[in-house]
Enzyme design. Structure first.
Site, PDB file in Angstrom:
ATOM      1  N   LYS A 230      10.927  -1.516 -16.844  1.00  0.00           N
ATOM      2  CA  LYS A 230      11.201  -0.053 -15.887  1.00  0.00           C
ATOM      3  C   LYS A 230      12.298   0.499 -16.536  1.00  0.00           C
ATOM      4  O   LYS A 230      12.190   1.841 -16.531  1.00  0.00           O
ATOM      5  CB  LYS A 230      11.466  -0.692 -14.562  1.00  0.00           C
ATOM      6  CG  LYS A 230      11.189   0.195 -13.539  1.00  0.00           C
ATOM      7  CD  LYS A 230      11.397  -0.196 -11.849  1.00  0.00           C
ATOM      8  CE  LYS A 230      10.103  -0.994 -11.568  1.00  0.00           C
ATOM      9  NZ  LYS A 230       9.059  -0.252 -11.280  1.00  0.00           N
TER      10      LYS A 230
ATOM     11  N   GLY B 143       2.608   7.228 -10.883  1.00  0.00           N
ATOM     12  CA  GLY B 143       4.032   7.862 -11.038  1.00  0.00           C
ATOM     13  C   GLY B 143       4.190   8.225 -12.544  1.00  0.00           C
ATOM     14  O   GLY B 143       4.693   9.624 -12.503  1.00  0.00           O
TER      15      GLY B 143
ATOM     16  N   GLY C 268       8.884   6.817  -7.203  1.00  0.00           N
ATOM     17  CA  GLY C 268       8.005   5.681  -7.662  1.00  0.00           C
ATOM     18  C   GLY C 268       7.350   6.164  -9.034  1.00  0.00           C
ATOM     19  O   GLY C 268       6.287   5.967  -9.523  1.00  0.00           O
ATOM     20  N   GLY C 269       8.287   6.794  -9.737  1.00  0.00           N
ATOM     21  CA  GLY C 269       8.051   7.488 -11.089  1.00  0.00           C
ATOM     22  C   GLY C 269       7.480   6.568 -12.164  1.00  0.00           C
ATOM     23  O   GLY C 269       7.101   6.890 -13.325  1.00  0.00           O
TER      24      GLY C 269
ATOM     25  N   TYR D 186       1.990   3.262 -11.811  1.00  0.00           N
ATOM     26  CA  TYR D 186       0.713   3.490 -12.680  1.00  0.00           C
ATOM     27  C   TYR D 186       0.532   4.954 -12.625  1.00  0.00           C
ATOM     28  O   TYR D 186       0.285   5.622 -13.838  1.00  0.00           O
ATOM     29  CB  TYR D 186      -0.383   2.793 -12.014  1.00  0.00           C
ATOM     30  CG  TYR D 186      -1.558   3.127 -12.667  1.00  0.00           C
ATOM     31  CD1 TYR D 186      -1.770   2.417 -13.912  1.00  0.00           C
ATOM     32  CD2 TYR D 186      -2.613   3.644 -12.020  1.00  0.00           C
ATOM     33  CE1 TYR D 186      -2.994   2.631 -14.552  1.00  0.00           C
ATOM     34  CE2 TYR D 186      -3.945   3.870 -12.590  1.00  0.00           C
ATOM     35  CZ  TYR D 186      -4.340   3.210 -13.923  1.00  0.00           C
ATOM     36  OH  TYR D 186      -5.286   3.512 -14.525  1.00  0.00           O
TER      37      TYR D 186
ATOM     38  N   LYS E 264      -1.099   4.976   5.396  1.00  0.00           N
ATOM     39  CA  LYS E 264      -0.945   6.577   5.234  1.00  0.00           C
ATOM     40  C   LYS E 264      -0.874   7.268   6.174  1.00  0.00           C
ATOM     41  O   LYS E 264      -0.185   8.400   6.260  1.00  0.00           O
ATOM     42  CB  LYS E 264      -1.830   6.802   3.972  1.00  0.00           C
ATOM     43  CG  LYS E 264      -1.789   6.144   2.823  1.00  0.00           C
ATOM     44  CD  LYS E 264      -2.687   6.444   1.443  1.00  0.00           C
ATOM     45  CE  LYS E 264      -2.350   5.658   0.153  1.00  0.00           C
ATOM     46  NZ  LYS E 264      -3.349   5.955  -0.819  1.00  0.00           N
TER      47      LYS E 264
HETATM   48  P1  NDP Z   1       2.230   0.993  -8.478  1.00  0.00           P
HETATM   49  O1  NDP Z   1       1.909  -0.584  -7.902  1.00  0.00           O
HETATM   50  O2  NDP Z   1       2.294   1.250  -9.819  1.00  0.00           O
HETATM   51  O3  NDP Z   1       3.775   1.103  -7.751  1.00  0.00           O
HETATM   52  C1  NDP Z   1       4.515   2.327  -7.770  1.00  0.00           C
HETATM   53  C2  NDP Z   1       5.684   2.452  -7.677  1.00  0.00           C
HETATM   54  O4  NDP Z   1       6.086   1.976  -6.272  1.00  0.00           O
HETATM   55  C3  NDP Z   1       6.521   1.505  -8.593  1.00  0.00           C
HETATM   56  O5  NDP Z   1       6.642   1.626  -9.698  1.00  0.00           O
HETATM   57  C4  NDP Z   1       7.774   1.517  -7.724  1.00  0.00           C
HETATM   58  O6  NDP Z   1       8.466   2.695  -8.112  1.00  0.00           O
HETATM   59  C5  NDP Z   1       7.531   1.514  -6.297  1.00  0.00           C
HETATM   60  N1  NDP Z   1       7.484   0.317  -5.747  1.00  0.00           N
HETATM   61  C6  NDP Z   1       6.816  -0.778  -5.814  1.00  0.00           C
HETATM   62  N2  NDP Z   1       7.568  -1.774  -5.135  1.00  0.00           N
HETATM   63  C7  NDP Z   1       8.586  -1.238  -4.470  1.00  0.00           C
HETATM   64  C8  NDP Z   1       9.511  -1.803  -3.584  1.00  0.00           C
HETATM   65  N3  NDP Z   1       9.506  -3.002  -3.027  1.00  0.00           N
HETATM   66  N4  NDP Z   1      10.349  -0.900  -2.990  1.00  0.00           N
HETATM   67  C9  NDP Z   1      10.345   0.473  -3.559  1.00  0.00           C
HETATM   68  N5  NDP Z   1       9.732   0.712  -4.410  1.00  0.00           N
HETATM   69  C10 NDP Z   1       8.709   0.021  -4.755  1.00  0.00           C
HETATM   70  O7  NDP Z   1       1.472   2.324  -7.594  1.00  0.00           O
HETATM   71  P2  NDP Z   1       0.109   2.755  -7.933  1.00  0.00           P
HETATM   72  O8  NDP Z   1       0.469   3.852  -9.067  1.00  0.00           O
HETATM   73  O9  NDP Z   1      -0.931   2.007  -8.156  1.00  0.00           O
HETATM   74  O10 NDP Z   1      -0.253   3.539  -6.435  1.00  0.00           O
HETATM   75  C11 NDP Z   1       0.145   4.890  -6.012  1.00  0.00           C
HETATM   76  C12 NDP Z   1      -0.803   5.552  -5.083  1.00  0.00           C
HETATM   77  O11 NDP Z   1      -1.995   5.672  -5.792  1.00  0.00           O
HETATM   78  C13 NDP Z   1      -0.725   4.507  -3.828  1.00  0.00           C
HETATM   79  O12 NDP Z   1      -0.752   5.548  -2.722  1.00  0.00           O
HETATM   80  C14 NDP Z   1      -2.076   4.016  -3.991  1.00  0.00           C
HETATM   81  O13 NDP Z   1      -2.917   3.868  -2.858  1.00  0.00           O
HETATM   82  C15 NDP Z   1      -2.994   5.065  -4.871  1.00  0.00           C
HETATM   83  N6  NDP Z   1      -4.010   4.278  -5.598  1.00  0.00           N
HETATM   84  C16 NDP Z   1      -5.122   5.006  -5.751  1.00  0.00           C
HETATM   85  C17 NDP Z   1      -6.196   4.479  -6.443  1.00  0.00           C
HETATM   86  C18 NDP Z   1      -7.611   5.248  -6.618  1.00  0.00           C
HETATM   87  O14 NDP Z   1      -8.336   4.566  -7.530  1.00  0.00           O
HETATM   88  N7  NDP Z   1      -7.430   6.234  -6.105  1.00  0.00           N
HETATM   89  C19 NDP Z   1      -5.927   3.227  -7.221  1.00  0.00           C
HETATM   90  C20 NDP Z   1      -4.724   2.654  -7.098  1.00  0.00           C
HETATM   91  C21 NDP Z   1      -3.989   3.164  -6.318  1.00  0.00           C
HETATM   92  P3  NDP Z   1       9.894   2.825  -8.954  1.00  0.00           P
HETATM   93  O15 NDP Z   1      10.477   1.290  -9.360  1.00  0.00           O
HETATM   94  O16 NDP Z   1       9.633   3.443  -9.999  1.00  0.00           O
HETATM   95  O17 NDP Z   1      10.959   3.284  -8.123  1.00  0.00           O
END
Ligand code: NDP
Length: 316
Positions: free
Chosen positions: A48, A20, A14-15, A18, A142
């Protein structure tokens, strides 16, 4: 002669996300050999791909794999000592927390991983069994992932990052806003419950510090940088002093806030529920960290975390 400890090899899943992308950067900056999963499914998503290529330019290794190809995941995790997942988990963007069950299977089979950090980075889901629907899906999923990790006997660390500043501080805790208002602001409840705001780059820096630290093994690392433990009113005051103006404040009673969920899409409903827990209930600060946890800013006082005065300056 003092031996320098070898840096663990890190695989980020998930690199490009946001949080990652910041974890990839922090891992490289800390000198860890860093691998980033490149999903076969990204197709023609050129933004990406270019982000992945930019990681490569900075020294990361890209590893092709797919969640629908178990063996490819096993091969990917075999390259690393530590796996950090930052897969999506916010309904306003994408929610794929349970896909990590496939990653857990792969880590179990590969057998070499010394630590797994699943995608958490928010409120502590173990404390949210009473969470409001539909936002509780995030906590529930989670917890499903935690159970799988623990049943597989995989060494782990959970990072409870509290509020990402970009979402919460940037918008002064208003639903549907990520920039600070200059006229009026809704105060949720009495506005005095303490929340915790963390710059996303600091989330990544603390996460990387934690990976090789035996004190975090099988623990939850709570991010509680002291000066960023603020009520909504204190946050608004910081913004007011930056713009030199007092905002009109409208207090929203609990029921009215919960009622505002009606008719909204799932993303907004989840957001309202999460803000309810944070600002009406005070769920981030209404407990002491016990035996099962450690606090990041105490473990790593060398990290000069961003204060919210400096964070909010970027919106001026
Ligand atoms: P993003 O929405 O930015 O997504 C992260 C990555 O998930 C994507 O870049 C992609 O990775 C992967 N992904 C998305 N869809 C798919 C799919 N269908 N299949 C496989 N991989 C997929 O995530 P966030 O950074 O927003 O969230 C990350 C964590 O942070 C979560 O656990 C969330 O709950 C938490 N969070 C916490 C917040 C806070 O305020 N504390 C606010 C928002 C989120 P790639 O394409 O690189 O493989």
């Amino acid at each position: 002669m003092e031996m320098e400890m070898e840096k663990s090899r890190v695989l980020v899943v998930g690199g490009t996300g946001y949080i990652g992308r910041r974890i990839v950067k922090a891992s490289l900056e800390a000198g860890h050999p860093t691998y980033v999963l490149q999903r076969a499914e990204i197709g023609l998503d050129i933004d990406k791909l270019q982000m992945l290529l930019s990681f490569k330019k900075q020294g990361a290794h890209l590893v092709e794999a797919s969640y629908s190809d178990h063996q490819s995941l096993v091969e990917a995790v075999k390259l690393a000592d530590v796996v950090i997942s930052a897969i999506s988990g916010a309904h306003i963007r994408s929610h794929q927390i349970l896909l990590q069950l496939k990653l857990v299977e792969a880590i179990k089979e590969a057998g070499n991983v010394k630590k797994f950090l699943p995608s958490e980075f928010g409120m502590d889901p173990a404390r949210m069994a009473h969470g409001l629907a539909p936002g509780r899906i995030t906590f529930d999923e989670k917890m499903v992932v935690r159970k799988a990790i623990e049943e597989a006997g995989i060494p782990r660390t959970y990072v409870s990052a509290n509020c990402f500043a970009g979402y919460f501080a940037g918008g002064l805790c208003q639903i549907g806003r990520i920039t600070p208002a200059r006229d009026r602001v809704l105060i949720l409840g009495d506005g005095n419950a303490k929340a915790i705001f963390v710059d996303e780059d600091d989330v990544a820096a603390y996460t990387i510090k934690a990976i090789d630290d035996p004190r975090t093994l099988n623990k939850t690392v709570y991010l509680r940088p002291q000066e960023n433990i603020l009520s909504q009113r204190e946050l608004v005051e910081i913004w007011e002093s930056l713009i030199g103006k007092t905002l009109e404040k409208i207090q929203v009673p609990e029921e009215e806030f919960l009622d505002s969920m009606k008719g909204k899409d799932i993303g907004q409903q989840a957001g309202i529920g999460h803000l309810y827990h944070i600002l009406y209930e005070g769920c981030l600060t209404n407990f002491e960290i016990g035996e099962e946890g450690v606090e990041a800013s105490q473990l790593y006082p060398d990290i000069n975390y961003t204060r919210m005065t400096d964070y909010l300056k970027q919106y001026l």
